[in-house]
Scaffold this motif. Structure first.
Motif, PDB file in Angstrom:
ATOM      1  N   ALA A 228      -8.171  25.985 -15.140  1.00  0.00           N
ATOM      2  CA  ALA A 228      -6.845  26.388 -15.234  1.00  0.00           C
ATOM      3  C   ALA A 228      -6.037  26.216 -14.138  1.00  0.00           C
ATOM      4  N   ALA A 229      -6.697  26.337 -12.791  1.00  0.00           N
ATOM      5  CA  ALA A 229      -6.160  26.255 -11.552  1.00  0.00           C
ATOM      6  C   ALA A 229      -6.013  24.656 -11.159  1.00  0.00           C
ATOM      7  N   SER A 230      -6.829  23.891 -11.625  1.00  0.00           N
ATOM      8  CA  SER A 230      -7.080  22.353 -11.281  1.00  0.00           C
ATOM      9  C   SER A 230      -5.888  21.858 -12.299  1.00  0.00           C
ATOM     10  N   ILE A 231      -5.760  22.308 -13.340  1.00  0.00           N
ATOM     11  CA  ILE A 231      -4.613  21.524 -14.209  1.00  0.00           C
ATOM     12  C   ILE A 231      -3.113  22.125 -13.685  1.00  0.00           C
ATOM     13  N   GLU A 232      -2.934  23.213 -13.189  1.00  0.00           N
ATOM     14  CA  GLU A 232      -1.877  23.464 -12.537  1.00  0.00           C
ATOM     15  C   GLU A 232      -1.684  22.964 -10.962  1.00  0.00           C
TER      16      GLU A 232
ATOM     17  N   LEU B  70      -8.094  27.830 -26.260  1.00  0.00           N
ATOM     18  CA  LEU B  70      -8.392  29.269 -27.002  1.00  0.00           C
ATOM     19  C   LEU B  70      -8.397  30.597 -26.292  1.00  0.00           C
ATOM     20  N   PHE B  71      -8.961  30.287 -25.139  1.00  0.00           N
ATOM     21  CA  PHE B  71      -9.043  31.319 -24.078  1.00  0.00           C
ATOM     22  C   PHE B  71      -7.757  31.905 -23.632  1.00  0.00           C
ATOM     23  N   GLN B  72      -6.865  30.974 -23.637  1.00  0.00           N
ATOM     24  CA  GLN B  72      -5.315  31.322 -23.165  1.00  0.00           C
ATOM     25  C   GLN B  72      -4.624  32.135 -24.315  1.00  0.00           C
ATOM     26  N   SER B  73      -4.980  31.778 -25.450  1.00  0.00           N
ATOM     27  CA  SER B  73      -4.626  32.284 -26.684  1.00  0.00           C
ATOM     28  C   SER B  73      -5.138  33.716 -26.728  1.00  0.00           C
ATOM     29  N   HIS B  74      -6.259  33.979 -26.601  1.00  0.00           N
ATOM     30  CA  HIS B  74      -6.704  35.355 -26.409  1.00  0.00           C
ATOM     31  C   HIS B  74      -6.294  36.130 -25.371  1.00  0.00           C
ATOM     32  N   VAL B  75      -5.971  35.550 -24.102  1.00  0.00           N
ATOM     33  CA  VAL B  75      -5.419  36.455 -23.070  1.00  0.00           C
ATOM     34  C   VAL B  75      -4.084  36.658 -23.378  1.00  0.00           C
ATOM     35  N   GLY B  76      -3.141  35.897 -23.987  1.00  0.00           N
ATOM     36  CA  GLY B  76      -2.126  35.937 -24.415  1.00  0.00           C
ATOM     37  C   GLY B  76      -1.833  37.174 -25.324  1.00  0.00           C
ATOM     38  N   SER B  77      -2.731  37.001 -26.243  1.00  0.00           N
ATOM     39  CA  SER B  77      -2.619  38.262 -27.530  1.00  0.00           C
ATOM     40  C   SER B  77      -3.081  39.697 -26.942  1.00  0.00           C
ATOM     41  N   ARG B  78      -3.771  39.663 -25.882  1.00  0.00           N
ATOM     42  CA  ARG B  78      -4.345  40.627 -25.080  1.00  0.00           C
ATOM     43  C   ARG B  78      -3.169  41.286 -24.403  1.00  0.00           C
ATOM     44  N   LEU B  79      -2.303  40.409 -23.804  1.00  0.00           N
ATOM     45  CA  LEU B  79      -1.284  40.830 -23.035  1.00  0.00           C
ATOM     46  C   LEU B  79      -0.364  41.381 -23.905  1.00  0.00           C
TER      47      LEU B  79
ATOM     48  N   LEU C 127      -5.543  34.355 -13.545  1.00  0.00           N
ATOM     49  CA  LEU C 127      -4.716  33.872 -14.502  1.00  0.00           C
ATOM     50  C   LEU C 127      -4.174  34.939 -15.371  1.00  0.00           C
ATOM     51  N   GLU C 128      -2.901  34.923 -15.773  1.00  0.00           N
ATOM     52  CA  GLU C 128      -2.239  36.007 -16.487  1.00  0.00           C
ATOM     53  C   GLU C 128      -2.606  37.290 -15.858  1.00  0.00           C
ATOM     54  N   TRP C 129      -3.298  38.232 -16.897  1.00  0.00           N
ATOM     55  CA  TRP C 129      -3.662  39.551 -16.374  1.00  0.00           C
ATOM     56  C   TRP C 129      -4.947  39.789 -15.742  1.00  0.00           C
ATOM     57  N   ILE C 130      -5.485  38.449 -15.624  1.00  0.00           N
ATOM     58  CA  ILE C 130      -6.824  38.324 -14.557  1.00  0.00           C
ATOM     59  C   ILE C 130      -6.708  38.222 -13.357  1.00  0.00           C
ATOM     60  N   ALA C 131      -6.945  39.169 -12.564  1.00  0.00           N
ATOM     61  CA  ALA C 131      -6.740  39.163 -11.171  1.00  0.00           C
ATOM     62  C   ALA C 131      -7.405  38.042 -10.405  1.00  0.00           C
ATOM     63  N   SER C 132      -7.018  37.489  -9.400  1.00  0.00           N
ATOM     64  CA  SER C 132      -8.103  36.522  -8.481  1.00  0.00           C
ATOM     65  C   SER C 132      -9.115  37.544  -8.083  1.00  0.00           C
ATOM     66  N   GLY C 133     -10.319  36.653  -7.403  1.00  0.00           N
ATOM     67  CA  GLY C 133     -11.315  37.667  -6.994  1.00  0.00           C
ATOM     68  C   GLY C 133     -12.252  36.441  -5.951  1.00  0.00           C
ATOM     69  N   TYR C 134     -13.318  36.993  -5.768  1.00  0.00           N
ATOM     70  CA  TYR C 134     -14.269  36.035  -4.858  1.00  0.00           C
ATOM     71  C   TYR C 134     -15.717  35.947  -5.742  1.00  0.00           C
TER      72      TYR C 134
END
Length: 241
Positions: A183-187, A230-239, A140-147
């Motif tokens: 987030a992925a389930s919503i999308e 709320l999480f996305q707002s923090h993710v966006g502000s960090r970006l 999500l955003e600047w957070i990479a996918s992983g396992y």
């Protein structure tokens, strides 16, 4: 630059302090008190003290052995397991990569690996779900996918091999995996995790919870949508920094 979800969970705790303000040491202790025993072969402390391997390296090797056993390997292919462990550990700047394994190291890693494989098979039998090794974690955003480590249906299983009880960082890790899945389930790009297990095949403990119950404890009454926004707002502000 993108960050692995585990790095976000362990090294950027400020985000989680805002999103999950009630994930306090007291709550972590409460969650740990919900742990149930898992039958395992003990990892003897006196043998651990004789091993020259870093603990992270040793238990990563045990984890790889467990994976191989779950994939159907009958005889442990030590050169292959050792090479895979070195590959994974090279991602850590402070990892000390040994040239070879001792018989003692193999014995310790095999104990952990067999504990892990037996525990996963037992949970698979109880749940009626097949074991998925290294399930995909969306980004999500600047957070990479992983396992992740393992999955049983819609249950995420994360493995920890420390001598201590589960830490706040461990709960933050499963929390961010849930956030990313939600987030992925919503999308419509993935399914939401519904349950999680923190499993320690070294100490023989596991914490099993529904994410709904976990979120009600640590999110200060916010809905799932509120938490994600709320999480996305923090993710966006960090970006934007």
């Amino acid at each position: 630059m993108q960050f692995d979800p585990r790095t976000v969970a362990r090294e950027i705790p400020g985000v989680f302090d805002e999103v999950f303000p009630q994930l306090t040491p007291g709550i972590v202790a409460h969650l740990n008190n919900l742990a149930s025993p898992v039958q395992v072969q003990p990892v003897l402390q006196e043998l651990l003290l004789q091993s020259g391997l870093q603990r992270a390296m040793l238990f990563e090797l045990g984890y790889v052995v467990g994976e191989r056993l779950l994939e159907g390997e009958v005889v442990i292919d030590w050169p292959n397991c050792f090479a895979e462990t070195l590959r994974r550990q090279r991602g850590y700047f402070d990892a000390k990569l040994p040239d070879q394994l001792s018989v003692l190291d193999q014995s310790l890693a095999e104990t952990v690996g067999r504990n892990l494989a037996d525990s996963m098979r037992e949970m698979s039998r109880e749940s009626g779900c097949s074991i998925v090794v290294r399930p995909k974690i969306p980004g999500l955003e600047w957070i990479a996918s992983g396992y992740g480590d393992f999955a049983l249906g819609n249950t995420l299983v994360e493995v920890k091999c420390t001598a201590k009880r589960f830490a706040a960082a461990d709960y933050r890790q499963v929390a961010i995996y849930w956030l990313l899945s939600y987030a992925a389930s919503i999308e419509r790009n993935g399914a939401e995790w519904e349950n999680f297990v923190l499993l320690n095949p070294r100490s023989g403990k596991k914490v099993v919870m529904k994410f709904e119950a976990f979120l009600s404890i640590v999110s200060s009454g916010r809905t799932k949508v509120d938490i994600l926004q709320l999480f996305q707002s923090h993710v966006g502000s960090r970006l934007m920094r």
